[in-house]
Write a protein that holds these residues in place. Sequence first.
Motif, short mmCIF file in Angstrom:
data_model
loop_
_atom_site.label_atom_id
_atom_site.label_comp_id
_atom_site.label_asym_id
_atom_site.label_seq_id
_atom_site.Cartn_x
_atom_site.Cartn_y
_atom_site.Cartn_z
N GLN A 45 0.81 -1.22 0.00
CA GLN A 45 0.00 0.00 0.00
C GLN A 45 0.84 1.26 0.00
OE1 GLN A 45 -2.13 -1.03 3.60
NE2 GLN A 45 -3.98 -1.31 2.40
N HIS A 83 0.76 8.30 -1.34
CA HIS A 83 -0.19 8.84 -2.32
C HIS A 83 0.58 9.54 -3.44
CE1 HIS A 83 -2.72 8.46 1.24
NE2 HIS A 83 -3.78 8.51 0.44
N GLN A 91 -1.51 1.67 -4.80
CA GLN A 91 -1.97 0.28 -4.85
C GLN A 91 -0.90 -0.51 -5.60
OE1 GLN A 91 -4.65 -0.99 -3.24
NE2 GLN A 91 -4.94 1.08 -2.46
N ASN A 131 0.89 -3.22 -7.43
CA ASN A 131 0.37 -4.35 -8.21
C ASN A 131 1.50 -5.06 -8.95
OD1 ASN A 131 1.03 -2.46 -10.06
ND2 ASN A 131 -1.02 -2.18 -10.90
#
Length: 161
Positions: A15, A51, A58, A60
């Motif tokens: 995250q 952020h 996120q 991935n």
Amino acid sequence: PSLPFGWALDALSGQAMHIESLAATTSGAVAKYNASAPPGRDVRVGDYITHVDGAAIQANGSDTPFGTKTKVNMKIVRPARYTVRVKRGGKPLGLDLKYTPSGTTAHIAQISDGAIKEQAPQVAPGHRIMSVNGKTMSIAELVAALRDPELTIEFSGSPFD
């Protein structure tokens, strides 16, 4: 992985992007920002990007949330650090670690029964091992050092603590 920003990042936390290293050059975006940053607002190894352009990270499997952008707004978090002393007493540490081959820190994925759970309950999944016995070292050396019977381990908390 090196990026035009002048750092290497890892996505082990899922995250957030952990700042694994900073380039020695003064020409990267991070070096230029740090040269004029207010005290305590500079970007450091061990910080996390949570952020980018207002969107939460996120991870991935991609090494970068930036795409091809060369200018972004980021939220960077500096977790608190703490040190614990552990005597293994023949027990395992009980840490499931994730790390990158070129890194110098280890992300704690899980904690099971062992010396850490018994002696250092403040250590939690999502925290990182930053140094062992006062030394920052390659990941291979860090993993080997964790086998010592008595340890002083510096951790950093999660960027979400």
